[in-house]
Scaffold this motif. Sequence first.
Motif: not given
Length: 461
Positions: A66-80
Amino acid sequence: MTTNKSAAWLFASTIGFVVPAFAQPDLRVRVGDPQIEQIVHEISAARMEATIRKLESFGTRHTLSATTSPDRGIGVARAWIKAELESYSRESGGRLQVALDAWHEPPGPRIPNGVDMANVVATLPGSLPEAKDRVYVVSGHYDSRVTDVMNTTADAPGADDDGSGTAVAMELARVMSRHRFDATIVFLAVAGEEQGLNGSMHWAKMAKANGVNVAAMFTNDIVGNTLDEHGRRDRSHVRLFAEGVPPHQELSADELGQIKTGGENDFPARELARLIQAVGGNYVPQLPVRMIYRLDRYLRGGDHLSFLEQGYPAVRFTEPREVFSRQHQDVREAGGVHYGDTADYVDFGYAADVARVNAAALAELADAPAPPRAVEVEAFALTNDTTLRWAANEEPDLAGYRIVWRETTAPQWQQSADVPKNVTRFTVKDVSKDNFIFGVEAFDAAGHVSPAVYPKPRRAP
């Protein structure tokens, strides 16, 4: 001119224990640079632990997750990751430049439908005009996987593989961005490694197409475990994989010539590894660097390959003993064995020492002059002397050049002769090029030294 013989035996005898052969320091490399010592001291195991546990908390970082989940997946990891690097940038007064390197990866093996990917890139520009276009890259991959490489939803904590390497790159960005270096350093968190080295390949190809002078690349991949499958802890060293002869289908005339003159162990990646081992041994003696004369482990690969394929010198750091039940595995307990790559099995102090070795070597390289160009050994007359020549370096703080040599079977340079900066041709008396491997380095007024360059034979005066 000054000459020096290796004093590794003296070092081993004075510190009170036997130093493994691969751990003996190269005393040609200056010890005591205050900036390098401070950087090594500032590396924090606690900060790296916090980074690895935060990356684990995102559940999975699968490239296709997932790239849109606020707490799970590569998307939120990348944003952090990006937000953390941006906080380091603010602490550095904005000198650390943070950006996403985003692209669309088309369908291919392990990517059935194509996917949008992004590397997180933090660049620390060099401060010396004559050196700022020389770039050093350090990376870890932030994606993760489980047993089925196409399982995008299962928990894939990726603490060691490769939360540890990502934490190294991020910690180096945090600490080193507070300091200034002659050359430019790029801290990379790449995606898509588990799907086929996609992120590193994208960045390396882009660099090559844009004429970026990547003088060296380090990847840190699986650098946090010290406990083997039998419960024995091994903190004795870190492995450094460095290829020998470039595995091109067709070698250039210069590459073929180097092999024919016995230089198959002196291509740029090996010279880079020698310098890393030397600098690490001097600034981080508690973690010896063990050079492995291979591209990588059997059946495995890493992001340094992407850079090697573009002609850039690149090496890989990896822990001494891998536990495969904790790599690429669904998280579970079976038969009394823990499967899965969780942070509870990461040795954060060890990972911090790996980061310290990286930091010391990067700082040395980024403040040293560039390796000498057009290095040649005169091979047009029969003589028991050895005469080398090279093109002059351009750096204003250049102090001189160092001719180094070793037995043809020795892994590290054994002897050296320093010559002034206005000298670009020098004869080593009574030392035959037939019996030794030679190289030429450049060093600055503070003692920072470049990797050695193996000489091509010069067939005419």
